[in-house]
Design a protein around this motif. Structure first.
Motif, PDB file in Angstrom:
ATOM      1  N   GLU A  59      39.523 -35.711  83.013  1.00  0.00           N
ATOM      2  CA  GLU A  59      37.917 -36.229  81.732  1.00  0.00           C
ATOM      3  C   GLU A  59      39.157 -37.352  81.045  1.00  0.00           C
ATOM      4  OE1 GLU A  59      35.135 -36.428  80.640  1.00  0.00           O
ATOM      5  OE2 GLU A  59      35.717 -37.362  78.547  1.00  0.00           O
ATOM      6  N   ARG A  83      24.365 -30.675  72.476  1.00  0.00           N
ATOM      7  CA  ARG A  83      25.065 -31.519  73.380  1.00  0.00           C
ATOM      8  C   ARG A  83      26.586 -30.734  73.553  1.00  0.00           C
ATOM      9  NH1 ARG A  83      28.648 -34.693  76.033  1.00  0.00           N
ATOM     10  NH2 ARG A  83      28.113 -35.732  77.507  1.00  0.00           N
ATOM     11  N   HIS A  89      43.281 -38.427  81.205  1.00  0.00           N
ATOM     12  CA  HIS A  89      43.068 -39.320  82.720  1.00  0.00           C
ATOM     13  C   HIS A  89      41.935 -40.356  83.224  1.00  0.00           C
ATOM     14  CE1 HIS A  89      46.552 -35.759  82.701  1.00  0.00           C
ATOM     15  NE2 HIS A  89      46.856 -37.062  84.290  1.00  0.00           N
ATOM     16  N   ASP A 142      30.731 -38.950  85.378  1.00  0.00           N
ATOM     17  CA  ASP A 142      31.373 -39.917  84.703  1.00  0.00           C
ATOM     18  C   ASP A 142      30.630 -40.650  84.380  1.00  0.00           C
ATOM     19  OD1 ASP A 142      31.823 -40.920  87.712  1.00  0.00           O
ATOM     20  OD2 ASP A 142      33.703 -42.235  86.732  1.00  0.00           O
ATOM     21  N   ALA A 156      32.776 -44.982  87.050  1.00  0.00           N
ATOM     22  CA  ALA A 156      34.020 -45.348  88.087  1.00  0.00           C
ATOM     23  C   ALA A 156      34.321 -44.837  88.563  1.00  0.00           C
ATOM     24  CB  ALA A 156      35.443 -44.922  87.273  1.00  0.00           C
ATOM     25  N   TRP A 202      18.767 -47.480  70.022  1.00  0.00           N
ATOM     26  CA  TRP A 202      18.630 -46.225  69.132  1.00  0.00           C
ATOM     27  C   TRP A 202      19.801 -45.973  68.239  1.00  0.00           C
ATOM     28  CZ3 TRP A 202      21.715 -41.915  69.896  1.00  0.00           C
ATOM     29  CH2 TRP A 202      23.127 -42.348  71.656  1.00  0.00           C
ATOM     30  N   GLN A 217      14.665 -35.781  80.128  1.00  0.00           N
ATOM     31  CA  GLN A 217      14.950 -35.179  81.485  1.00  0.00           C
ATOM     32  C   GLN A 217      16.448 -35.366  81.795  1.00  0.00           C
ATOM     33  OE1 GLN A 217      13.886 -33.169  83.902  1.00  0.00           O
ATOM     34  NE2 GLN A 217      12.890 -31.874  81.901  1.00  0.00           N
ATOM     35  N   MET A 266      20.040 -35.252  81.175  1.00  0.00           N
ATOM     36  CA  MET A 266      21.194 -33.869  81.185  1.00  0.00           C
ATOM     37  C   MET A 266      20.611 -33.071  81.823  1.00  0.00           C
ATOM     38  SD  MET A 266      22.829 -31.235  78.661  1.00  0.00           S
ATOM     39  CE  MET A 266      20.823 -30.583  78.235  1.00  0.00           C
TER      40      MET A 266
HETATM   41  P1  FAD Z   1      28.032 -37.220  80.498  1.00  0.00           P
HETATM   42  O1  FAD Z   1      27.328 -36.669  79.468  1.00  0.00           O
HETATM   43  O2  FAD Z   1      28.300 -38.960  79.753  1.00  0.00           O
HETATM   44  O3  FAD Z   1      29.841 -37.167  80.657  1.00  0.00           O
HETATM   45  C1  FAD Z   1      30.547 -38.514  81.646  1.00  0.00           C
HETATM   46  C2  FAD Z   1      31.951 -37.471  80.957  1.00  0.00           C
HETATM   47  O4  FAD Z   1      32.921 -38.428  82.239  1.00  0.00           O
HETATM   48  C3  FAD Z   1      32.107 -38.273  80.135  1.00  0.00           C
HETATM   49  O5  FAD Z   1      32.903 -36.928  78.875  1.00  0.00           O
HETATM   50  C4  FAD Z   1      32.685 -38.989  78.975  1.00  0.00           C
HETATM   51  O6  FAD Z   1      34.135 -39.636  79.014  1.00  0.00           O
HETATM   52  C5  FAD Z   1      34.084 -39.101  81.244  1.00  0.00           C
HETATM   53  N1  FAD Z   1      33.885 -40.249  82.147  1.00  0.00           N
HETATM   54  C6  FAD Z   1      33.299 -41.599  81.963  1.00  0.00           C
HETATM   55  N2  FAD Z   1      34.788 -42.415  82.760  1.00  0.00           N
HETATM   56  C7  FAD Z   1      35.723 -42.152  83.439  1.00  0.00           C
HETATM   57  C8  FAD Z   1      36.767 -42.003  83.939  1.00  0.00           C
HETATM   58  N3  FAD Z   1      36.930 -43.447  84.605  1.00  0.00           N
HETATM   59  N4  FAD Z   1      37.221 -41.255  84.546  1.00  0.00           N
HETATM   60  C9  FAD Z   1      37.261 -39.930  84.251  1.00  0.00           C
HETATM   61  N5  FAD Z   1      36.250 -39.478  83.254  1.00  0.00           N
HETATM   62  C10 FAD Z   1      35.152 -40.293  82.786  1.00  0.00           C
HETATM   63  N6  FAD Z   1      19.004 -35.569  77.982  1.00  0.00           N
HETATM   64  C11 FAD Z   1      18.432 -34.037  78.478  1.00  0.00           C
HETATM   65  O7  FAD Z   1      18.071 -33.160  79.274  1.00  0.00           O
HETATM   66  N7  FAD Z   1      17.726 -33.565  77.491  1.00  0.00           N
HETATM   67  C12 FAD Z   1      17.174 -34.895  75.979  1.00  0.00           C
HETATM   68  O8  FAD Z   1      16.767 -34.328  75.184  1.00  0.00           O
HETATM   69  C13 FAD Z   1      17.909 -36.063  76.141  1.00  0.00           C
HETATM   70  N8  FAD Z   1      18.038 -36.677  75.066  1.00  0.00           N
HETATM   71  C14 FAD Z   1      18.834 -37.598  74.442  1.00  0.00           C
HETATM   72  C15 FAD Z   1      18.751 -38.773  73.857  1.00  0.00           C
HETATM   73  C16 FAD Z   1      19.698 -40.060  74.059  1.00  0.00           C
HETATM   74  C17 FAD Z   1      19.363 -40.422  72.244  1.00  0.00           C
HETATM   75  C18 FAD Z   1      20.442 -40.182  75.221  1.00  0.00           C
HETATM   76  C19 FAD Z   1      21.497 -41.523  74.894  1.00  0.00           C
HETATM   77  C20 FAD Z   1      20.722 -39.348  75.803  1.00  0.00           C
HETATM   78  C21 FAD Z   1      19.775 -38.415  76.067  1.00  0.00           C
HETATM   79  N9  FAD Z   1      19.931 -37.172  77.270  1.00  0.00           N
HETATM   80  C22 FAD Z   1      18.793 -36.084  77.194  1.00  0.00           C
HETATM   81  C23 FAD Z   1      20.766 -38.134  78.539  1.00  0.00           C
HETATM   82  C24 FAD Z   1      22.191 -36.971  78.613  1.00  0.00           C
HETATM   83  O9  FAD Z   1      22.836 -37.532  77.275  1.00  0.00           O
HETATM   84  C25 FAD Z   1      22.666 -37.543  80.030  1.00  0.00           C
HETATM   85  O10 FAD Z   1      21.347 -37.448  81.106  1.00  0.00           O
HETATM   86  C26 FAD Z   1      23.551 -36.678  80.078  1.00  0.00           C
HETATM   87  O11 FAD Z   1      25.037 -36.116  79.203  1.00  0.00           O
HETATM   88  C27 FAD Z   1      24.158 -36.689  81.001  1.00  0.00           C
HETATM   89  O12 FAD Z   1      25.557 -35.782  81.513  1.00  0.00           O
HETATM   90  P2  FAD Z   1      26.760 -36.433  82.576  1.00  0.00           P
HETATM   91  O13 FAD Z   1      27.544 -35.298  82.490  1.00  0.00           O
HETATM   92  O14 FAD Z   1      25.931 -36.938  84.171  1.00  0.00           O
HETATM   93  O15 FAD Z   1      27.205 -37.553  81.857  1.00  0.00           O
END
Ligand code: FAD
Length: 483
Positions: A37, A120, A143, A185, A190, A212, A342, A344
């Motif tokens: 992370e 979250r 990392h 990520d 990346a 937003w 949707q 997450m």
């Molecule tokens: P992320 O949550 O983006 O996590 C990615 C992780 O990877 C982060 O911790 C980051 O630090 C890490 N990372 C990035 N680059 C690197 C790297 N090079 N090396 C190592 N680590 C890295 N979804 C819902 O289901 N319901 C909702 O009501 C909803 N509302 C939302 C409202 C808003 C305003 C927004 C912006 C989004 C909303 N979402 C919602 C979407 C949801 O937030 C995302 O779909 C979800 O967080 C995606 O999860 P993820 O783990 O794929 O990515």
């Protein structure tokens, strides 16, 4: 590559909700798991939260819940649910021509099912806590993935905050090997970027012209003799919407009695208010009636000034994998605008489906080939649904046609269950069928409604046409017989 006689080494990039669930699934299957992370541990209060805002409240629904349920960690869901609030519908806020404020409740589901407001960070922390109990998982913070060779199964990370190398002035870098990398990520992945150098990936990215910004309705102080839930200034069991033609303000409850609110608005409107933020309360009074009684005008201005104005991105790509080496999931594979709640949920569902393919095939290559082919259709569909729902949330929720279709579909679902009718929202948020299947069924229902309506409206004409045909049948018979 890790040696064949060792257990599979699965490296997950990103410890967000999707990456942590992927690590949990891999660990349950006995893999040696490492999760890298970029940021520090979010459970540490000094960590700067994602997007540099205080918190994001999300709507957790069946697909996300089901994916966590199937991780076979019963305490995980209990813990997450202890901090959620059931949300049974939308509350539409507006002002009548007479100037009187009104609220109109619209249940999400005729069967009374709910989605759940969840913090979250809290959900992410619960998943990290679960990983801490597993001996075959290492969670490695600070990392950053900087490079990968997917043919040699090697990856490189920058160690954030490490002693800089004197010659280059850069942070220390480490090299690791892996059998399978799961790229979770996020939208600016990346892992995806490096995978593109190996696979012939089709990639499409679009920023919508909406930014937003987050606001907060504070919790009320509960007075002596008042019920506990009087800490909420407005109904805690609704997602509150102040619709507008071009913009929208929403509020989602938090268990402490506050509401996390989001203003969605075109960038030109943000530019206008940024030029003179003192106009923010007036803008709210004109467009989102009643909000200034819930958030003090001074707080509206300070939140507008201090919280970032962030863009919304929509990403479609395919394939989601390269050979047996890497697969991308969650926002890395299909970041979407947040209007269907949707993002997450779909990302968590990716993990359930990915591992069902990995469990089915002894060959990881075949499993990833099939997963990628299967999932891309659904990922593209939910991206489109999310975009379309922005119109529904801003405008259609107050349209009589929208209400009529919802009423008809729900009435049929209750009174003629054998037809299997459901609203699109119910299929997306309360079910687990493929998104592509949801669309196919919803479009079919839409066509049947149109046919039914046309039939109903034109029935006198149909009758008239039938009589006319009957009267002229002698003509037709003689005509055809004579040829
Ligand atoms: P992320 O949550 O983006 O996590 C990615 C992780 O990877 C982060 O911790 C980051 O630090 C890490 N990372 C990035 N680059 C690197 C790297 N090079 N090396 C190592 N680590 C890295 N979804 C819902 O289901 N319901 C909702 O009501 C909803 N509302 C939302 C409202 C808003 C305003 C927004 C912006 C989004 C909303 N979402 C919602 C979407 C949801 O937030 C995302 O779909 C979800 O967080 C995606 O999860 P993820 O783990 O794929 O990515």
């Amino acid at each position: 590559m890790a040696q064949a006689n060792k257990r599979q080494k699965t490296v997950v990039i990103g410890a967000g909700p999707v990456g942590t669930l992927a690590a949990l699934y891999a660990a349950q299957r006995g893999h040696e798991v490492e999760i890298y992370e970029l940021r520090s541990d979010l459970r540490d209060p000094s960590t700067i939260p994602l997007n540099f805002t205080k918190s994001i409240n999300l709507a957790l629904s069946e697909r996300g819940i089901n994916a966590m349920r199937q991780s076979d960690r019963p305490d995980l869901l209990n813990r997450i649910f202890s901090e959620t609030i059931p949300v049974y519908g939308r509350m539409i806020h507006g002002k009548k021509d007479s100037g009187v404020l009104y609220q109109q409740s619209q249940a999400y589901d005729i069967h009374g099912r709910a989605i759940y407001a969840v913090d979250r960070g809290g959900l992410n922390a619960a998943l990290l806590d679960e990983l801490d109990t597993m001996p075959n998982v290492k969670v490695i913070f600070n990392h950053k993935l900087t490079g990968a060779d997917f043919k040699k199964h090697k990856a490189w990370f920058e160690v954030i905050g490490s002693t800089t190398t004197p010659n280059t002035g850069r942070n220390r870098e480490i090299e690791i090997d892996f059998d399978l990398m799961i790229g979770a990520d996020g939208a600016h992945s990346a892992a995806r970027y490096h995978m593109m150098k190996y696979s012939r990936m089709d990639y499409q990215q679009e920023y919508i012209d909406t930014l937003w910004c987050e606001f907060q309705i504070p919790a009320r102080t509960v007075l002596k003799g008042e019920k506990e839930d009087s800490k909420f200034s407005i109904s805690p069991n609704h997602l509150h919407i102040w619709p507008g033609k071009d913009f929208m303000f929403i509020a989602i409850p938090s268990s402490d009695g506050s509401f996390t609110c989001t203003l969605f608005m075109p960038s030109a409107n943000f530019d206008g208010l940024e030029a003179d933020p003192t106009q923010v309360p007036k803008f709210f009074d004109e467009n989102f009636p009643g909000v200034t009684t819930l958030i003090a005008p001074a707080n509206l201005i300070s939140s507008f000034n201090e919280n970032p104005h962030l863009p919304l991105i929509n990403i479609k790509c395919q394939p989601h994998h390269y050979t047996d080496s890497i697969v991308i999931v969650g926002d890395a594979a299909h970041a979407m605008v947040p209007f269907y709640g949707q993002g997450m949920n779909a990302g968590l569902e990716d993990i359930r489906i990915l591992f069902s393919f990995l469990d089915k095939h002894p060959s990881r290559r075949q499993a990833l080939d099939e997963y990628s082919e299967y999932r891309k259709a659904d990922a593209h569909v939910v991206n489109d649904l999310a975009l379309e729902n922005y119109v529904e949330m801003r405008a259609s929720v107050v349209s009589p046609l929208y209400a009529a279709r919802k009423w008809l579909e729900e009435t049929l679902s209750v009174h003629v269950p054998s037809l299997g009718w459901q609203t699109k929202y119910a299929r997306v948020s309360f079910g687990n069928e493929r998104y592509s299947e949801v669309i196919r069924k919803s479009e079919r229902q839409g066509k049947l409604i149109v046919i039914g309506l046309v039939g109903l409206l034109s029935s006198p004409f149909v009758l008239g046409a039938g009589v006319a045909l009957y009267r002229t049948r002698g003509f037709f018979r003689s005509k055809w017989l004579s040829t």
